[in-house]
Design a protein around this motif. Sequence first.
Motif, PDB file in Angstrom:
ATOM      1  N   GLU A 135      -2.665 -63.877 -15.843  1.00  0.00           N
ATOM      2  CA  GLU A 135      -2.158 -62.500 -15.759  1.00  0.00           C
ATOM      3  C   GLU A 135      -3.243 -61.499 -16.143  1.00  0.00           C
ATOM      4  O   GLU A 135      -3.408 -60.469 -15.498  1.00  0.00           O
ATOM      5  CB  GLU A 135      -0.920 -62.302 -16.654  1.00  0.00           C
ATOM      6  CG  GLU A 135       0.380 -62.767 -16.032  1.00  0.00           C
ATOM      7  CD  GLU A 135       0.499 -64.285 -15.965  1.00  0.00           C
ATOM      8  OE1 GLU A 135      -0.053 -64.988 -16.837  1.00  0.00           O
ATOM      9  OE2 GLU A 135       1.147 -64.766 -15.005  1.00  0.00           O
ATOM     10  N   GLN A 136      -3.995 -61.805 -17.191  1.00  0.00           N
ATOM     11  CA  GLN A 136      -5.082 -60.930 -17.627  1.00  0.00           C
ATOM     12  C   GLN A 136      -6.136 -60.791 -16.529  1.00  0.00           C
ATOM     13  O   GLN A 136      -6.638 -59.702 -16.273  1.00  0.00           O
ATOM     14  CB  GLN A 136      -5.716 -61.465 -18.919  1.00  0.00           C
ATOM     15  CG  GLN A 136      -6.866 -60.646 -19.466  1.00  0.00           C
ATOM     16  CD  GLN A 136      -6.465 -59.239 -19.873  1.00  0.00           C
ATOM     17  OE1 GLN A 136      -5.325 -58.962 -20.210  1.00  0.00           O
ATOM     18  NE2 GLN A 136      -7.420 -58.322 -19.836  1.00  0.00           N
ATOM     19  N   PHE A 137      -6.465 -61.885 -15.867  1.00  0.00           N
ATOM     20  CA  PHE A 137      -7.431 -61.912 -14.782  1.00  0.00           C
ATOM     21  C   PHE A 137      -7.007 -60.945 -13.663  1.00  0.00           C
ATOM     22  O   PHE A 137      -7.797 -60.133 -13.187  1.00  0.00           O
ATOM     23  CB  PHE A 137      -7.545 -63.354 -14.265  1.00  0.00           C
ATOM     24  CG  PHE A 137      -8.579 -63.588 -13.207  1.00  0.00           C
ATOM     25  CD1 PHE A 137      -9.929 -63.644 -13.523  1.00  0.00           C
ATOM     26  CD2 PHE A 137      -8.197 -63.808 -11.890  1.00  0.00           C
ATOM     27  CE1 PHE A 137     -10.890 -63.910 -12.543  1.00  0.00           C
ATOM     28  CE2 PHE A 137      -9.149 -64.077 -10.910  1.00  0.00           C
ATOM     29  CZ  PHE A 137     -10.493 -64.118 -11.241  1.00  0.00           C
ATOM     30  N   PHE A 138      -5.755 -61.040 -13.260  1.00  0.00           N
ATOM     31  CA  PHE A 138      -5.257 -60.150 -12.205  1.00  0.00           C
ATOM     32  C   PHE A 138      -5.136 -58.710 -12.694  1.00  0.00           C
ATOM     33  O   PHE A 138      -5.376 -57.774 -11.940  1.00  0.00           O
ATOM     34  CB  PHE A 138      -3.917 -60.648 -11.650  1.00  0.00           C
ATOM     35  CG  PHE A 138      -4.033 -61.865 -10.785  1.00  0.00           C
ATOM     36  CD1 PHE A 138      -4.894 -61.896  -9.687  1.00  0.00           C
ATOM     37  CD2 PHE A 138      -3.283 -62.995 -11.049  1.00  0.00           C
ATOM     38  CE1 PHE A 138      -5.005 -63.018  -8.878  1.00  0.00           C
ATOM     39  CE2 PHE A 138      -3.382 -64.128 -10.246  1.00  0.00           C
ATOM     40  CZ  PHE A 138      -4.245 -64.134  -9.163  1.00  0.00           C
ATOM     41  N   SER A 139      -4.802 -58.520 -13.964  1.00  0.00           N
ATOM     42  CA  SER A 139      -4.597 -57.161 -14.491  1.00  0.00           C
ATOM     43  C   SER A 139      -5.890 -56.345 -14.538  1.00  0.00           C
ATOM     44  O   SER A 139      -5.834 -55.116 -14.533  1.00  0.00           O
ATOM     45  CB  SER A 139      -3.957 -57.206 -15.882  1.00  0.00           C
ATOM     46  OG  SER A 139      -4.910 -57.556 -16.866  1.00  0.00           O
ATOM     47  N   ILE A 140      -7.056 -57.014 -14.562  1.00  0.00           N
ATOM     48  CA  ILE A 140      -8.311 -56.243 -14.568  1.00  0.00           C
ATOM     49  C   ILE A 140      -8.859 -56.044 -13.158  1.00  0.00           C
ATOM     50  O   ILE A 140      -9.976 -55.570 -12.990  1.00  0.00           O
ATOM     51  CB  ILE A 140      -9.379 -56.843 -15.508  1.00  0.00           C
ATOM     52  CG1 ILE A 140      -9.811 -58.232 -15.065  1.00  0.00           C
ATOM     53  CG2 ILE A 140      -8.899 -56.849 -16.956  1.00  0.00           C
ATOM     54  CD1 ILE A 140     -11.061 -58.722 -15.770  1.00  0.00           C
ATOM     55  N   GLY A 141      -8.056 -56.433 -12.164  1.00  0.00           N
ATOM     56  CA  GLY A 141      -8.416 -56.113 -10.791  1.00  0.00           C
ATOM     57  C   GLY A 141      -8.866 -57.256  -9.912  1.00  0.00           C
ATOM     58  O   GLY A 141      -9.218 -57.047  -8.748  1.00  0.00           O
ATOM     59  N   TYR A 142      -8.873 -58.477 -10.417  1.00  0.00           N
ATOM     60  CA  TYR A 142      -9.271 -59.598  -9.582  1.00  0.00           C
ATOM     61  C   TYR A 142      -8.145 -59.979  -8.624  1.00  0.00           C
ATOM     62  O   TYR A 142      -6.977 -59.736  -8.896  1.00  0.00           O
ATOM     63  CB  TYR A 142      -9.689 -60.807 -10.432  1.00  0.00           C
ATOM     64  CG  TYR A 142     -11.078 -60.657 -10.980  1.00  0.00           C
ATOM     65  CD1 TYR A 142     -12.175 -60.712 -10.134  1.00  0.00           C
ATOM     66  CD2 TYR A 142     -11.304 -60.443 -12.330  1.00  0.00           C
ATOM     67  CE1 TYR A 142     -13.475 -60.567 -10.622  1.00  0.00           C
ATOM     68  CE2 TYR A 142     -12.590 -60.297 -12.834  1.00  0.00           C
ATOM     69  CZ  TYR A 142     -13.664 -60.358 -11.970  1.00  0.00           C
ATOM     70  OH  TYR A 142     -14.932 -60.209 -12.461  1.00  0.00           O
TER      71      TYR A 142
END
Length: 185
Positions: A135-142
Amino acid sequence: MMKNIQVPDKEQVSEESQELFGQLQKRLGKVPNLYATIGYSAHALKAFLQFEESLNHGAFNAKEREAIALVVSEVNGCNYCLAAHTVAALKRGFTQEETFLIRSGRASEQKMNTIVQLAKSIAENKGKPEEGTVEQFFSIGYTEAALMDLIGLVTVRIYTNYVYALTHIPVDFPAAQPLPYSLQE
């Protein structure tokens, strides 16, 4: 007793592997022992080099790729890859202290920290990372494409880590320093 696998001489591998050795010699100035050992199989060496080269054009820059290599190699306890990728990371502009932090599963910059934590979790948990890391990975735009690239980069490093684990060939890079006690889990 397990068979002792040696680093092959050029004459001990196929012509196709010898050609790949020539390309490596031109690109790197040497044929690293690990690549030479993979070269027992021209198919394996060619596939590995193509996979790695293709991923070099993906979502992650050279520094990020080195960070992924360092944390995965630390998870797998691969002295060979830790040595080689510490040298590469220092050439890419990391400090020795930053390489230690990355190997411990962290980075001071948020984006890099997110990448390192997810790569570490994927490697530690055999492809089933802790929920919050994705979730963190996607939340920073990946994107999903970047996630596939990250899995590929983890996988390519696991491959070399396992080659070393099974062969214990001589490390032909300066040894990576052990993690400072304060960074060990």
